[in-house]
Design an enzyme around this catalytic site. Sequence first.
Site, PDB file in Angstrom:
ATOM      1  N   CYS A  42     -28.235  -1.829 -51.617  1.00 30.74           N
ATOM      2  CA  CYS A  42     -29.072  -1.847 -52.822  1.00 30.74           C
ATOM      3  C   CYS A  42     -30.436  -2.456 -52.468  1.00 30.74           C
ATOM      4  O   CYS A  42     -30.543  -3.309 -51.582  1.00 30.74           O
ATOM      5  CB  CYS A  42     -28.407  -2.661 -53.922  1.00 30.74           C
ATOM      6  SG  CYS A  42     -29.320  -2.618 -55.485  1.00 30.74           S
ATOM      7  N   ASP A  44     -31.932  -4.489 -54.190  1.00 32.77           N
ATOM      8  CA  ASP A  44     -31.939  -5.845 -54.752  1.00 32.77           C
ATOM      9  C   ASP A  44     -32.372  -6.884 -53.704  1.00 32.77           C
ATOM     10  O   ASP A  44     -31.833  -6.917 -52.591  1.00 32.77           O
ATOM     11  CB  ASP A  44     -30.524  -6.169 -55.264  1.00 32.77           C
ATOM     12  CG  ASP A  44     -30.491  -7.408 -56.134  1.00 32.77           C
ATOM     13  OD1 ASP A  44     -30.933  -8.486 -55.663  1.00 32.77           O
ATOM     14  OD2 ASP A  44     -30.008  -7.327 -57.276  1.00 32.77           O
ATOM     15  N   ARG A  46     -31.773  -9.839 -53.404  1.00 32.79           N
ATOM     16  CA  ARG A  46     -30.778 -10.860 -53.049  1.00 32.79           C
ATOM     17  C   ARG A  46     -29.747 -10.368 -52.042  1.00 32.79           C
ATOM     18  O   ARG A  46     -28.815 -11.095 -51.697  1.00 32.79           O
ATOM     19  CB  ARG A  46     -30.075 -11.348 -54.319  1.00 32.79           C
ATOM     20  CG  ARG A  46     -31.022 -11.957 -55.332  1.00 32.79           C
ATOM     21  CD  ARG A  46     -30.368 -12.071 -56.700  1.00 32.79           C
ATOM     22  NE  ARG A  46     -30.044 -10.756 -57.250  1.00 32.79           N
ATOM     23  CZ  ARG A  46     -29.398 -10.550 -58.398  1.00 32.79           C
ATOM     24  NH1 ARG A  46     -28.974 -11.582 -59.105  1.00 32.79           N
ATOM     25  NH2 ARG A  46     -29.157  -9.338 -58.835  1.00 32.79           N
ATOM     26  N   HIS A  98     -23.063  -4.510 -54.499  1.00 34.43           N
ATOM     27  CA  HIS A  98     -22.975  -5.948 -54.788  1.00 34.43           C
ATOM     28  C   HIS A  98     -22.671  -6.174 -56.258  1.00 34.43           C
ATOM     29  O   HIS A  98     -23.124  -5.409 -57.116  1.00 34.43           O
ATOM     30  CB  HIS A  98     -24.280  -6.662 -54.394  1.00 34.43           C
ATOM     31  CG  HIS A  98     -25.461  -6.265 -55.223  1.00 34.43           C
ATOM     32  ND1 HIS A  98     -25.935  -7.032 -56.264  1.00 34.43           N
ATOM     33  CD2 HIS A  98     -26.248  -5.159 -55.201  1.00 34.43           C
ATOM     34  CE1 HIS A  98     -26.978  -6.424 -56.812  1.00 34.43           C
ATOM     35  NE2 HIS A  98     -27.186  -5.287 -56.192  1.00 34.43           N
ATOM     36  N   CYS A 101     -25.014  -6.101 -59.975  1.00 28.87           N
ATOM     37  CA  CYS A 101     -26.049  -5.109 -59.653  1.00 28.87           C
ATOM     38  C   CYS A 101     -26.694  -4.623 -60.955  1.00 28.87           C
ATOM     39  O   CYS A 101     -26.012  -4.088 -61.835  1.00 28.87           O
ATOM     40  CB  CYS A 101     -25.423  -3.930 -58.898  1.00 28.87           C
ATOM     41  SG  CYS A 101     -26.640  -2.671 -58.433  1.00 28.87           S
TER      42      CYS A 101
HETATM   43 CO    CO Z   1     -28.119  -3.686 -57.056  1.00 23.44          CO
END
Ligand code: CO
Length: 216
Positions: A42, A44, A46, A98, A101
């Site tokens: 992803c 993302d 993090r 994750h 998400c």
């Molecule tokens: Co995500």
Amino acid sequence: MDSHKKLLLGNKAWVEEKLGVNPRFFEDSATVQRPEFMWIGCSDSRVPAEDVTGAEAGELFVHRNIANLVVHTDFNMLSVLQYAVEVLKVKHVIVCGHYNCGGVRNAMTRYDLGLINKWLRHIKDVYRMNKRELESIADEQLRWDRLVEMNVTEQVQNLAQTSIIQKAWHAEQRPIVHGWVYDLRTGYVKEIACMHPNSQLDDIYMFDFEPDKSGR
Ligand code: CO
């Protein structure tokens, strides 16, 4: 200090750290890459692939998009996959989703997000196919967690359904396709799916690479 300057300073510190351990680090890695793994994760912030796996530069060939999707008309992802499998000859392709998400979360709602609706539609399809199980989960966080897992499992299937993966399975008995979920709350990665080169798929998705059996 402008916040982006922090990144440039961080880069200088990183170079020094790498050279401190191996003075030839950059010379050695400048000419060729031999990653064993392709990572589909992803976007993302993090979930940085190298950080969460402790991998070094040169070890992971990375593609990231919102909610780590494998969409069979996405030429970006397919190009990365083809290069990884056919040129770099990776041994493993990892789809890593994750928990928490945002892409998966939004796909569970009726929010109109414009263009992103079209991307998240693929997750809504996963929801619809698993509606009975998902809607039997009363706790909203647990339902979200479960859809994250189902989404990863679906993307592993989507990879196996590509001719790129099937051709490599047929000719070279690789790569192994893995489905992982990273837990932001603990830092740990969990394995939830795995497909080996002899895995059976629904017949409609199987390609026949023997020319005399193609039916043409
Ligand atoms: Co995500």
